[in-house]
Motif scaffolding. Sequence first.
Motif, PDB file in Angstrom:
ATOM      1  N   SER A 489       0.830  -1.209   0.000  1.00 23.13           N
ATOM      2  CA  SER A 489       0.000   0.000   0.000  1.00 23.13           C
ATOM      3  C   SER A 489       0.862   1.257   0.000  1.00 23.13           C
ATOM      4  CB  SER A 489      -0.948   0.010   1.205  1.00 23.13           C
ATOM      5  OG  SER A 489      -0.211  -0.039   2.416  1.00 23.13           O
ATOM      6  N   ASN A 490       1.958   1.220   0.726  1.00 21.39           N
ATOM      7  CA  ASN A 490       2.880   2.352   0.724  1.00 21.39           C
ATOM      8  C   ASN A 490       3.875   2.276  -0.423  1.00 21.39           C
ATOM      9  OD1 ASN A 490       1.766   3.649   2.890  1.00 21.39           O
ATOM     10  ND2 ASN A 490       3.572   3.509   4.212  1.00 21.39           N
ATOM     11  N   LEU A 491       4.308   1.063  -0.757  1.00 16.05           N
ATOM     12  CA  LEU A 491       5.326   0.887  -1.784  1.00 16.05           C
ATOM     13  C   LEU A 491       4.888   1.470  -3.120  1.00 16.05           C
ATOM     14  CD1 LEU A 491       8.045  -0.351  -2.666  1.00 16.05           C
ATOM     15  CD2 LEU A 491       6.803  -2.492  -3.117  1.00 16.05           C
ATOM     16  N   PHE A 492       3.600   1.319  -3.449  1.00 13.16           N
ATOM     17  CA  PHE A 492       3.130   1.764  -4.754  1.00 13.16           C
ATOM     18  C   PHE A 492       2.417   3.114  -4.711  1.00 13.16           C
ATOM     19  CE2 PHE A 492       3.574  -2.829  -5.595  1.00 13.16           C
ATOM     20  CZ  PHE A 492       4.439  -2.731  -6.672  1.00 13.16           C
ATOM     21  N   ASP A 493       2.586   3.812  -3.618  1.00 11.39           N
ATOM     22  CA  ASP A 493       2.076   5.178  -3.607  1.00 11.39           C
ATOM     23  C   ASP A 493       2.898   6.025  -4.568  1.00 11.39           C
ATOM     24  OD1 ASP A 493       1.938   8.117  -2.499  1.00 11.39           O
ATOM     25  OD2 ASP A 493       0.235   7.050  -1.620  1.00 11.39           O
ATOM     26  N   TYR A 494       2.227   6.920  -5.272  1.00 10.28           N
ATOM     27  CA  TYR A 494       2.887   7.742  -6.280  1.00 10.28           C
ATOM     28  C   TYR A 494       4.065   8.510  -5.698  1.00 10.28           C
ATOM     29  CZ  TYR A 494       3.667  11.654  -9.479  1.00 10.28           C
ATOM     30  OH  TYR A 494       4.250  12.589 -10.296  1.00 10.28           O
ATOM     31  N   SER A 512       9.800  12.533   4.391  1.00  9.63           N
ATOM     32  CA  SER A 512       8.800  11.872   3.554  1.00  9.63           C
ATOM     33  C   SER A 512       7.894  11.016   4.420  1.00  9.63           C
ATOM     34  CB  SER A 512       9.494  10.993   2.499  1.00  9.63           C
ATOM     35  OG  SER A 512       8.557  10.156   1.851  1.00  9.63           O
ATOM     36  N   ASP A 513       6.644  10.919   3.999  1.00  8.11           N
ATOM     37  CA  ASP A 513       5.697  10.060   4.707  1.00  8.11           C
ATOM     38  C   ASP A 513       5.800   8.607   4.252  1.00  8.11           C
ATOM     39  OD1 ASP A 513       4.643  12.172   6.159  1.00  8.11           O
ATOM     40  OD2 ASP A 513       3.135  12.636   4.625  1.00  8.11           O
ATOM     41  N   TYR A 514       6.590   8.346   3.206  1.00 13.35           N
ATOM     42  CA  TYR A 514       6.588   7.016   2.602  1.00 13.35           C
ATOM     43  C   TYR A 514       7.949   6.335   2.596  1.00 13.35           C
ATOM     44  CZ  TYR A 514       1.998   8.449   1.074  1.00 13.35           C
ATOM     45  OH  TYR A 514       0.691   8.887   1.067  1.00 13.35           O
ATOM     46  N   VAL A 515       9.008   7.108   2.602  1.00 14.54           N
ATOM     47  CA  VAL A 515      10.341   6.500   2.577  1.00 14.54           C
ATOM     48  C   VAL A 515      11.237   7.166   3.607  1.00 14.54           C
ATOM     49  CG1 VAL A 515      10.198   5.846   0.145  1.00 14.54           C
ATOM     50  CG2 VAL A 515      11.170   8.050   0.760  1.00 14.54           C
ATOM     51  N   VAL A 516      12.274   6.420   3.986  1.00 12.81           N
ATOM     52  CA  VAL A 516      13.290   6.921   4.905  1.00 12.81           C
ATOM     53  C   VAL A 516      14.625   6.869   4.171  1.00 12.81           C
ATOM     54  CG1 VAL A 516      14.526   6.504   7.068  1.00 12.81           C
ATOM     55  CG2 VAL A 516      12.048   6.116   6.941  1.00 12.81           C
ATOM     56  N   LEU A 517      15.381   7.940   4.209  1.00 11.53           N
ATOM     57  CA  LEU A 517      16.692   8.002   3.573  1.00 11.53           C
ATOM     58  C   LEU A 517      17.760   7.900   4.652  1.00 11.53           C
ATOM     59  CD1 LEU A 517      18.596   8.515   1.161  1.00 11.53           C
ATOM     60  CD2 LEU A 517      18.205  10.974   1.496  1.00 11.53           C
ATOM     61  N   LYS A 518      18.601   6.868   4.535  1.00 16.14           N
ATOM     62  CA  LYS A 518      19.668   6.690   5.523  1.00 16.14           C
ATOM     63  C   LYS A 518      20.922   6.178   4.835  1.00 16.14           C
ATOM     64  CE  LYS A 518      21.407   6.771   9.633  1.00 16.14           C
ATOM     65  NZ  LYS A 518      21.614   8.070  10.325  1.00 16.14           N
ATOM     66  N   ASN A 519      22.003   6.877   5.029  1.00 15.16           N
ATOM     67  CA  ASN A 519      23.299   6.498   4.467  1.00 15.16           C
ATOM     68  C   ASN A 519      23.234   6.214   2.966  1.00 15.16           C
ATOM     69  OD1 ASN A 519      24.905   6.807   6.740  1.00 15.16           O
ATOM     70  ND2 ASN A 519      24.544   4.720   7.465  1.00 15.16           N
ATOM     71  N   GLY A 520      22.486   7.062   2.255  1.00 18.48           N
ATOM     72  CA  GLY A 520      22.437   6.951   0.808  1.00 18.48           C
ATOM     73  C   GLY A 520      21.490   5.892   0.276  1.00 18.48           C
ATOM     74  N   TYR A 522      17.345   4.232   0.374  1.00 17.63           N
ATOM     75  CA  TYR A 522      15.946   4.493   0.700  1.00 17.63           C
ATOM     76  C   TYR A 522      15.291   3.235   1.246  1.00 17.63           C
ATOM     77  CZ  TYR A 522      16.314   8.853  -1.926  1.00 17.63           C
ATOM     78  OH  TYR A 522      16.670  10.094  -2.363  1.00 17.63           O
ATOM     79  N   PHE A 523      14.524   3.389   2.319  1.00 20.14           N
ATOM     80  CA  PHE A 523      13.783   2.284   2.920  1.00 20.14           C
ATOM     81  C   PHE A 523      12.311   2.666   3.030  1.00 20.14           C
ATOM     82  CE2 PHE A 523      18.124   2.050   4.374  1.00 20.14           C
ATOM     83  CZ  PHE A 523      18.443   0.704   4.199  1.00 20.14           C
ATOM     84  N   LEU A 524      11.448   1.683   2.848  1.00 19.67           N
ATOM     85  CA  LEU A 524      10.016   1.930   2.953  1.00 19.67           C
ATOM     86  C   LEU A 524       9.645   2.218   4.401  1.00 19.67           C
ATOM     87  CD1 LEU A 524       7.404   1.891   1.198  1.00 19.67           C
ATOM     88  CD2 LEU A 524       7.065  -0.465   2.007  1.00 19.67           C
ATOM     89  N   ARG A 525       8.879   3.277   4.609  1.00 20.49           N
ATOM     90  CA  ARG A 525       8.414   3.634   5.954  1.00 20.49           C
ATOM     91  C   ARG A 525       7.103   2.930   6.242  1.00 20.49           C
ATOM     92  NH1 ARG A 525       8.980   8.103   9.468  1.00 20.49           N
ATOM     93  NH2 ARG A 525      10.334   9.186   7.987  1.00 20.49           N
ATOM     94  N   ARG A 526       6.959   2.399   7.434  1.00 18.66           N
ATOM     95  CA  ARG A 526       5.690   1.760   7.780  1.00 18.66           C
ATOM     96  C   ARG A 526       4.617   2.821   7.973  1.00 18.66           C
ATOM     97  NH1 ARG A 526       4.240   0.885  13.316  1.00 18.66           N
ATOM     98  NH2 ARG A 526       5.723   1.791  14.798  1.00 18.66           N
ATOM     99  N   SER A 527       3.395   2.483   7.614  1.00 18.33           N
ATOM    100  CA  SER A 527       2.326   3.487   7.538  1.00 18.33           C
ATOM    101  C   SER A 527       1.949   4.075   8.887  1.00 18.33           C
ATOM    102  CB  SER A 527       1.078   2.862   6.885  1.00 18.33           C
ATOM    103  OG  SER A 527       0.647   1.736   7.620  1.00 18.33           O
ATOM    104  N   SER A 537      10.576   3.203  12.313  1.00 18.73           N
ATOM    105  CA  SER A 537      10.084   3.587  10.992  1.00 18.73           C
ATOM    106  C   SER A 537      10.154   2.481   9.952  1.00 18.73           C
ATOM    107  CB  SER A 537      10.881   4.796  10.470  1.00 18.73           C
ATOM    108  OG  SER A 537      10.774   5.886  11.343  1.00 18.73           O
ATOM    109  N   ILE A 538      11.249   1.722   9.889  1.00 16.40           N
ATOM    110  CA  ILE A 538      11.458   0.842   8.731  1.00 16.40           C
ATOM    111  C   ILE A 538      11.242  -0.639   9.010  1.00 16.40           C
ATOM    112  CG2 ILE A 538      13.096   2.497   7.783  1.00 16.40           C
ATOM    113  CD1 ILE A 538      15.308   0.466   8.399  1.00 16.40           C
ATOM    114  N   VAL A 539      11.054  -1.024  10.267  1.00 17.71           N
ATOM    115  CA  VAL A 539      10.721  -2.425  10.561  1.00 17.71           C
ATOM    116  C   VAL A 539       9.209  -2.544  10.535  1.00 17.71           C
ATOM    117  CG1 VAL A 539      10.915  -4.335  12.185  1.00 17.71           C
ATOM    118  CG2 VAL A 539      12.805  -2.687  11.959  1.00 17.71           C
TER     119      VAL A 539
END
Length: 631
Positions: A489-494, A512-520, A522-527, A537-539
Motif C-alpha cells: 500500500s505504501n510501496l506503490f504510492d505515487y 517523507s511520509d513514505y520513505v526513509v533516507l539513511k546512508n544513501g 531508501y527504505f520503505l516507511r511503515r504506515s 520507521s522501517i521495521v
Amino acid sequence: MQNKKVLALALAAFATLGLTSCGKKIYPGLKTDSITIQNGEGVFSKDDLTYIYEKLHDSSSTPSEVRDAILSEYAKKYIGDFKLNDEGNGVILVGYDKTKEGTDVDDAAKLAFIKKHEIYHDKDATTGKYKTEDETSSLTDTIKARVATIKNLIYKNIVTKIYNEANSDSYKTNNYFYEYKFARAKFESSKITGFDDDLKDASTKVNIYDKKYEQELVLSGKKYTIPEGTVFTNKILIDSSISTENLDSIIGNDNSTGVQVLHLNLYVDYINRSVMPDILNNLLIEQYIYDNQYTTLSRTQARKINYIAITTTSNNINSARRLINTFVTNYIINGTPATQDNYTPINFDILADAWKGVYDTDGVLNISGSEAGEALLTDTKSRYTKVTTHDEAIGLASGNTTSYIDKVNHYYYQDTQYGALMENFAKINQNAHDSVSNEQWNSFTNSGSYSYEKGLEIKTNDILVSDYTKNIWGTTSSGFSDLPSSVTSNLFDYMVSIDTDVIPGEEASFSSDYVVLKNGRYFLRRSNSQSDDLLDSIVIKDGDSTTFYIVEIEAALSQKKMALSATTENGGYDPITKEEIAREVGYTLASGDTYKNTAYLYYLEKCNIKYHDQSIFDYMKETYPDLFDED
C-alpha cells in the motif's frame, strides 16, 4: 470474407504435402519464394516458410503453435537471431557477432547489420522515432550498449529458465540436486554436449547413462570439487546462497559450495532449439511495448526492491525483534554509506543467516557460512543464549550428565530456527514409553522410514534452503504477490517515485511520509510509524501476524526519470541505465497477457499472410478479428 490487408502466408513447401482440416485434405502450393515484411524490416525466405510449414505438417501443432512459429521467425528477422554460444557463457547475435557459418564479424559488417535493424538505432529524444539508416553512420557507444543490454537480458532469462526447470524435486534427493538426473532428462529429446546419441558400439561411445556420471561432489574441509570422471554437479544443496537474483551463484562459483550448479555448455542444443524461441517471442512483445507503449513503463509504478521477511512464532517474536533491531543498528544506521557511484544494496543475508542459526556439530561457526551472522547473534544487543550441552537443551542444570540420542555434542542459539529444531531433537531418548520422545522419533524418522540421523540432516537442510530475502523488479500486477498490503500500500504510492529522486548531500533535511533516507539508501516507511526513529520507521510488522519486513527501495520509476529527453542533470537516468531498466520492466510486462494479444496483432499485420488451412484461418479470425473485415 477477405483479408484486411491482403495478407498472404504461403504455408507450403511442396505441393505433394497436404494438411488435414475439417475432414478434407488441402494441398497448398508455394505462392511466393519470399514474403517481404513492411518498412524493410526483413524478409521471410522460402526456407523460413518451409520451417513454419513443416512445424505445422509434421507434428500435432495447434494453430496457436503455428502463430508462435511465425512470430518466432519474425523476431529473428526484426530483432535478430540469437544463439547461446558453445561455451554456454554468453549469447551471440548472428550477423553482428558471428556469421551464420560461425566466423567473426568485423566492424564494417557489424555496422551493416545495425543499419538493417532499426531497433538498434538511436532514438530522437524529442520525437521518439528511430534514426534512419543514413543517420546511423557509425557504431556509437549507445548502440553497442543497446546490443549488450538485449544480449544480457536474453542470457539472464536463459539461466533463469534452465535453473527453474532444474530446481525441481524430480532431480533432487533429500534437498540435494543431482545434475546428471537433469541432463539425462534433457538427453531424451536433445543433444547433451560431449555425449553420443548412437550407442551401438559402447566401447567407443560416451554414454550419459554410465554409472560414473553419478559420482557425488567431494568435500574436503570447506571446499567442494567435482570428482574426476564426471562433468556433473551431483549432490549440491540448493540453499539460499543460490538464486536467479545472482546468476554467478548458478553458473559461476559465487555460492556457499564454490562449484557451478549447472554447466550451461552441456545444454546448448536444448537451449537454442527449445528455450530460445520462447524468449524471442517474449522479447518481441517487449520490443512492442518499448516502441509503442514506452510511457506506460513509468506509469506501471515499477519498483526494484531488496527486502527480507522474517516470520516468527509467539515463542520467539521478541527475540526476533531484538535481532532485527541489532541488524538495523549495525548495518543500516552505522553501516557503510552508499553513493551514486558506489551503490551496494544492504546484505540482508546476514540477518537471514543469523535467524536460521545452523551450527556445526564440532562447535565451529557455520551459519550458512556467515561469520557476520554469527557476530550478529553474539552481539550483546541481540541477547541470544548459546546452548552447548544436552542438559541445557532439555532444561537441566548444566552438569553435562545427559547426552543426545546420537551421542554427539550439538550447539545452537535459542530462538533461532535451528535452535527450535535441536530442542525437539534433544527430546528423543531410549525410553520406549516416553510419549514425547516417541512423537519426535516419528517426526525425525518419518515414522521409521529412515534413521533419525538422516532425518536431522533433512530437517537441517530444510532450514538452509529457506530463502527470506529477495532482490527483484515488480509492478502492481506482477512480481510482488508474496508481499502483504501493509507493505504494498505504501510501496506503490505515487509519492515513492517522487521521494526517491537522487538527493546527494540532503539527507539531514529529507522528509517523507513514505520513505526513509539513511546512508544513501531508501527504505520503505511503515504506515503507522510514530517517529523518525529508524527502528520504529522501517521495521514493518504485518498487522496481527508475526512477520517482520524491511524493504530497501533501489528504484521507483517515474516519467521524470524515464522520459527519452531525461538526463542526469534534470533528475533522470543516464541513457544506458534508462534503456536497461525499460527493457527489464518491459520483458516482465511481456510475460503477462495485458500486451500479448495487442503485440501479436501488431506484428501479424506486418506479415504477408494467405491462409491455405481452414483451421488456421478460423483460429486467426476468432483470435485477431481486426486482421479481417467482412464484405
